[in-house]
Design a protein around this motif. Structure first.
Motif, short mmCIF file in Angstrom:
data_model
loop_
_atom_site.label_atom_id
_atom_site.label_comp_id
_atom_site.label_asym_id
_atom_site.label_seq_id
_atom_site.Cartn_x
_atom_site.Cartn_y
_atom_site.Cartn_z
N MET A 188 32.84 26.54 31.21
CA MET A 188 33.38 26.18 29.87
C MET A 188 33.36 24.63 29.72
O MET A 188 33.47 23.93 28.61
N GLY A 189 32.80 24.19 30.88
CA GLY A 189 32.46 22.62 30.68
C GLY A 189 33.50 21.73 30.92
O GLY A 189 33.73 20.71 30.44
N LEU A 190 34.58 22.29 31.73
CA LEU A 190 35.98 21.64 31.63
C LEU A 190 35.81 20.69 32.98
O LEU A 190 35.39 21.44 34.19
N LYS A 191 36.49 19.54 33.19
CA LYS A 191 36.96 18.99 34.53
C LYS A 191 38.10 19.72 34.90
O LYS A 191 39.17 19.81 34.37
N PHE A 192 37.94 20.34 36.09
CA PHE A 192 39.22 21.03 36.85
C PHE A 192 39.09 20.99 38.18
O PHE A 192 38.48 20.36 38.66
N ARG A 193 40.35 21.40 38.61
CA ARG A 193 40.67 21.29 40.01
C ARG A 193 41.45 22.78 40.41
O ARG A 193 42.37 23.16 39.75
N ALA A 194 40.88 23.51 41.35
CA ALA A 194 41.72 24.66 42.20
C ALA A 194 42.53 23.63 43.11
O ALA A 194 42.30 23.09 43.84
N VAL A 195 44.05 24.09 42.81
CA VAL A 195 44.89 23.39 43.71
C VAL A 195 45.69 24.47 44.31
O VAL A 195 46.22 25.41 43.79
N ILE A 202 57.30 33.47 48.55
CA ILE A 202 56.20 34.11 48.96
C ILE A 202 55.57 33.88 50.27
O ILE A 202 55.29 34.67 51.50
N GLY A 203 55.51 32.66 50.50
CA GLY A 203 54.81 32.21 51.87
C GLY A 203 53.31 32.36 52.01
O GLY A 203 52.92 33.23 51.27
N GLY A 204 52.95 31.99 53.17
CA GLY A 204 51.35 31.93 53.44
C GLY A 204 50.69 30.96 52.40
O GLY A 204 51.17 30.62 51.50
N SER A 205 49.39 31.13 52.29
CA SER A 205 48.38 30.21 51.61
C SER A 205 47.82 31.05 50.46
O SER A 205 46.76 31.11 50.05
N GLY A 206 48.59 32.17 49.88
CA GLY A 206 48.15 33.21 49.03
C GLY A 206 48.19 32.73 47.77
O GLY A 206 48.02 33.71 46.53
N SER A 207 47.93 31.43 47.23
CA SER A 207 48.17 31.17 45.70
C SER A 207 47.42 29.93 45.50
O SER A 207 47.88 28.87 46.01
N GLN A 208 46.83 30.02 44.46
CA GLN A 208 46.15 28.73 43.78
C GLN A 208 46.11 28.69 42.53
O GLN A 208 46.13 29.63 41.85
N GLU A 209 46.34 27.37 41.77
CA GLU A 209 46.36 27.21 40.77
C GLU A 209 45.10 26.43 40.00
O GLU A 209 44.46 25.55 40.84
N PHE A 210 44.45 26.98 39.01
CA PHE A 210 43.44 25.96 38.33
C PHE A 210 43.96 25.18 37.17
O PHE A 210 44.55 25.81 36.40
N HIS A 211 43.84 24.09 37.52
CA HIS A 211 44.20 23.04 36.30
C HIS A 211 43.05 22.06 35.84
O HIS A 211 42.18 21.82 36.64
N ILE A 407 45.73 10.67 43.11
CA ILE A 407 46.52 11.59 42.13
C ILE A 407 46.14 11.45 40.65
O ILE A 407 45.92 10.68 40.10
N CYS A 408 46.22 12.71 40.16
CA CYS A 408 45.89 13.01 38.61
C CYS A 408 46.88 13.82 37.85
O CYS A 408 47.57 14.42 38.69
N ARG A 409 46.81 14.04 36.73
CA ARG A 409 47.55 14.99 36.11
C ARG A 409 46.65 16.26 35.83
O ARG A 409 45.56 16.02 35.12
N GLY A 410 47.56 17.37 35.60
CA GLY A 410 46.73 18.56 35.09
C GLY A 410 47.45 19.60 34.33
O GLY A 410 48.68 19.48 34.44
N ILE A 411 46.95 20.51 33.59
CA ILE A 411 47.29 21.63 32.96
C ILE A 411 47.06 23.01 33.60
O ILE A 411 45.83 23.06 33.63
N GLU A 412 47.96 23.55 33.98
CA GLU A 412 47.65 24.95 34.59
C GLU A 412 47.02 25.73 33.80
O GLU A 412 47.75 26.06 32.57
N VAL A 413 45.92 26.43 33.72
CA VAL A 413 45.20 27.23 32.95
C VAL A 413 44.67 28.60 33.72
O VAL A 413 44.41 29.68 33.06
N GLY A 414 45.29 28.67 35.00
CA GLY A 414 44.69 29.79 35.64
C GLY A 414 45.60 29.78 37.01
O GLY A 414 45.93 28.71 37.35
N HIS A 415 45.62 31.08 37.52
CA HIS A 415 46.53 31.13 38.70
C HIS A 415 45.81 32.54 39.29
O HIS A 415 45.85 33.55 38.78
#
Lengths: 580, 580
Positions: A188-195, A202-211, A407-415
């Motif tokens: 899509m050509g977006l600057k993004f980060r998986a965070v 829930i616990g564990g490392s089972g969740s990441q967001e894409f911002h 530190i930057c700011r992001g908009i969550e678009v995926g999870h």
């Protein structure tokens, strides 16, 4: 395509309820129109961008082996009662009744329906793993819809659900989705980060967001520019800023600090760096019987307590700030002069990692108008319980050891989310393993906000003239602006021919045949954000030249008419390759 | 695509609630699964067929200059109150309340929303005509959902709305849509008819339905095999079966017909053809004051009265059968012996066209146990009012003079409709004409039932083994069935290679890699209805041969391996051309 067949609907003014730039620009550019709070019409250009986003998602989901299906918008309450969500969810779940007074709801997501499908259709371990997805309208009855389609009520979402035999399988399915998401947002050509997201209960490392990264984003993201590390501020690990605790050098001294009730004031008053001070915060956790249990939580004077992290201190999950009476009882001093030395024995002292490695530090003396200097662990007070308790700040070492974070700011678009067996156990969604024994399927869920992505892309890409789309999401890749389309035969012929030739090579081009004046025409297409513009006029044609300009280029370029087609194709290819 | 990635879900048994063959086969073939009454999951293969249908519709709508947009599922009540439909529509309109207790609904169609959009966005005659369409989920809370997705509650529909300056423009827009629909259903490979629909209260010839022809269809269609003429039975014109009335030959005679109370009995009793008799039916239309107005309606003894046509007799729009008392008063005889000769003067006599040209006919004598023979218009009773009042029957002359009509059954899958200014006047949807005067836009609406089309295609195309799709709608065009995919290296290599080569040429092929036995494998793909099948086995490969078979072919054909790719491409092309 001709502009006259695209229903352009640009506006000079943004609607008064638009708070953010993407909302303003989407309305002004004629991509959306509000029908009701949080409910929008997608005009033809907006829908074109949505379809491009959907196609990229679909291609990459298919490539990742996920299987597309379509579940209903309107779902029966019974399934949601099986998982308890019918009762648990708030009014954002829109509950409805049909003509026979039976309970239904409008789907906000489809965990229950897909789990019901899996329990009916999947019997054997041989059918696993499987990953179902849909791209479908969702509804969440937000209390206060805003930001245009970024926090709307009706929206389009891609939701996927994986089913595996065991946790090992889920990890693989999760990683496949993580990789697919990475490809999707790159294409899509977006600057993004998986965070890394905070996992809450829930616990564990089972969740990441894409911002999507944007200054106007709602969420703060801690990331390392030298590595893939990124986390929500709530979840970002903070390492100790002091590698090894230095030996004590000063003696413990009580000093008068009249009216100096916070670390900044104390540091200035004592002429010491703020980094030598320690902030002491007193919390209380109410007990079923007897008095509340008290906790003193310490962070360095220049740091902020992270409340999510603090809530993970054993016993502090449900806590509040201590009352004046509780402070008096624990410290015999008013707030502003609290400290860990000599605090009541029933108070649990927990320090942030950095504080635990400080020596000769300054803290409240538990005596009004006084602080202690030269405080040292082990000598002046017991060794503390140590945890990661503070918010990360720019310049902190990255937890992965690969430099320092920013530190930057992001908009969550995926999870992406490892659900485990929460839904499958509640709904009896089992399969027979190789021994013929029933086992609950292990699930993951994976969402992408399709319509939200448009808003996020615009928050990331805009200027004073309008939208700056990545080429993959723009309603058109190229616009041809003829000067006097209805007046000059030569201009019309050249414009039509170039249009037809570009269409034939697969370029998504629009020809502005509306007969607008150049100023208005250029302004419209800059507002809409088409990446490339070609201007064809009699003057240029006299020299067999046309003008070519990228949306963010300062100047246009004169290109021989004979070369413009190749120029455009290359420019579009380069733009697409740059972004993939 | 590999079958293992397609989530095949075939079943031996149809669900017990499936009444029609398309419902049975869609569930058995794994295209749909019921979630709740009239609400279905579309499994991967079903969704694939839907997407093919949508793409054909989209391409032809775009070709016709219509512009795609997307309107919301959830719409505010206010707009529907403007047109009165909020109150007028029955419980099939699902009304809901949001968290703030405001009234909304789930769209069954979008006339109000699109008219609202047009009144806001279209100001000038220069912006007209325009035609907006969407392909979007709809909901109608049917009292008794049935026939699977053919009469479901949640369904997908393409709805288009044209806006024109005047009636002349509407006619053009309507014709463009009519032509587009014709192309759409032709490309889908369906046997269909455009039929004139009864216009009910709208009047004029502004409405046509598109029906897929199927013996199991709900609607009877009168059509001419030699021409384009087709109409709903309700709307089909019936011409007179007697060109010119013959002169009277017999005298008026009263004959005893004891216990002979219908035309069939009377004709047998008198030994006359049924075609010499006339049926007299007495209707009453209640008046605001005074006694009901009575009508005697005459059709030939072998014909059926068409109630829709009868309701168009002036004054008879709201009528009922006459009571015994009213019959007694008008005819002084019991039902079974009524007739137009000597009927009370205040009874309006109206005859069907055929009856009006009869001479020497038989009718009731208005005297119990008696009929009249040799009855002649003008001589024995006044010349009647004449209208088209009967149902057409097979063998009638076609109203267009191009032979005789036949009757078949159909399933409505599309509807084109000249709305006029009904919505635009109610909602103030106006434009400024060339004189600067506000004029209501003149609207048309055009629907296609996307999901319903799947059911209709299967009602038209099926046999004892399963679905027989037109190639344009089949989930796959070709299936490769390897004999021992996991056992024979040679078979696997040949199957994989053919699969990859066909994919590369754009053939929508599936390779069955499940390792099923041949019988089960063949049965699955015949049930699913894939148009072409290739069988690859070691025995054939020994001679460098594979088997090729069309879904409805009696026998398979041996084809040299080296020629199979070309054979398939040609077969698919021919199938597509045959249907377009």
């Amino acid at each position: 395509m001709k502009a006259s067949q695209s229903f352009l609907a640009t506006l000079k003014e943004a609607p008064s309820d638009a708070e953010v730039v993407s909302h303003k620009l989407m309305v002004r550019a004629g991509l959306i129109r509000k029908l009701s709070a949080g409910i929008y019409n997608y005009l033809p250009l907006g829908l074109k961008s949505i379809r491009k986003v959907e196609n990229i998602i679909r291609e990459e989901m298919n490539r990742a082996g996920a299987i597309e299906l379509l579940m209903p918008m309107i779902q029966p309450a019974e399934l949601w009662q099986e998982t308890g969500r019918w009762e648990k969810m708030g009014p954002e779940l829109l509950r409805i009744k049909d003509r026979h007074d039976r309970d239904f709801l409008i789907q906000p997501t489809s965990e229950e329906v897909v789990t019901d499908l899996a329990r009916n259709e999947i019997k054997s371990y041989k059918q696993l793993p499987v990953n179902f997805y849909q791209i479908q309208t969702k509804f969440r009855d937000e209390r206060r819809p805003r930001f245009g389609i970024m926090r709307g009520r009706e929206f389009s979402m891609k939701d996927a659900y994986s089913f595996d035999r065991d946790a090992e399988g889920l990890k693989k399915s999760y990683q496949i989705m993580f990789d697919a998401y990475t490809r999707i947002f790159k294409r899509m050509g977006l600057k993004f980060r998986a965070v890394t997201a905070d996992n809450g209960a829930i616990g564990g490392s089972g969740s990441q967001e894409f911002h999507v990264i944007a200054d106007t984003g709602e969420d703060a993201i801690v990331y390392c520019p030298n590595s893939d590390y990124a986390a929500n501020l709530e979840a970002a690990e903070s390492v100790s800023l002091i590698g090894v605790r230095a030996a004590a050098a000063n003696t413990l001294t009580k000093v008068a600090t009249p009216n100096q009730t916070n670390c900044t004031e104390v540091a200035q008053f004592l002429n010491l760096p703020l980094e030598h001070t320690v902030k002491s915060l007193l919390f209380a956790a109410d007990q079923e019987k007897g008095p509340a249990k008290l906790f003193m939580v310490l962070v360095r004077g220049d740091h902020e307590l992270n409340e999510i992290k603090a809530s993970k201190i054993p016993g502090m999950a449900e806590s509040r700030f201590a009352t004046e009476a509780e402070i008096k009882q624990a410290c015999n001093a008013p707030a502003g002069y609290l400290g860990p030395v000599g605090v009541a024995a029933d108070v649990t002292v927990v320090t942030d990692r950095t504080v635990a490695n400080m020596s000769d530090f300054v803290c409240g003396a538990n005596d009004a108008g006084h602080h202690l200097t030269g405080v040292n662990w082990g000598r002046d007070l017991p060794e503390p319980l140590v945890m990661d308790l503070r918010n990360a700040v720019a310049g902190d070492p990255s937890p992965d050891g690969k430099g320092v974070v920013d530190i930057c700011r992001g908009i969550e678009v995926g999870h992406v989310f490892q659900l485990g067996t929460r839904y499958s156990e509640a709904m009896g969604c089992t399969y027979l393993d190789q021994q013929g024994k029933a086992q609950p399927m292990v699930m993951g869920c994976y969402g992408i906000g399709v319509t939200r992505l448009l808003g996020a892309a615009i928050e990331q890409g805009n200027d004073e003239r309008g939208i700056v789309w990545p080429i993959s999401m723009a309603p058109f890749e190229v616009v041809i602006c003829p000067m006097g389309y209805d007046k000059s035969e030569a201009v019309k012929a050249a414009a039509d021919q170039l249009h037809d030739e570009l269409i034939a090579t697969g370029v998504d081009v629009v020809l502005d045949d509306r007969g607008e004046r150049p100023g208005a025409m250029f302004a419209d297409w800059e507002l809409i954000g088409v990446p490339f513009r070609i201007v064809i006029g009699d003057r240029g044609l006299a020299d067999a030249q046309v003008e070519f300009k990228g949306r963010t280029d300062a100047e246009s370029e004169n290109i021989p008419l004979a070369e413009i087609k190749a120029k455009v194709i290359t420019a579009v290819d380069v733009a697409k390759k740059l972004v993939s």
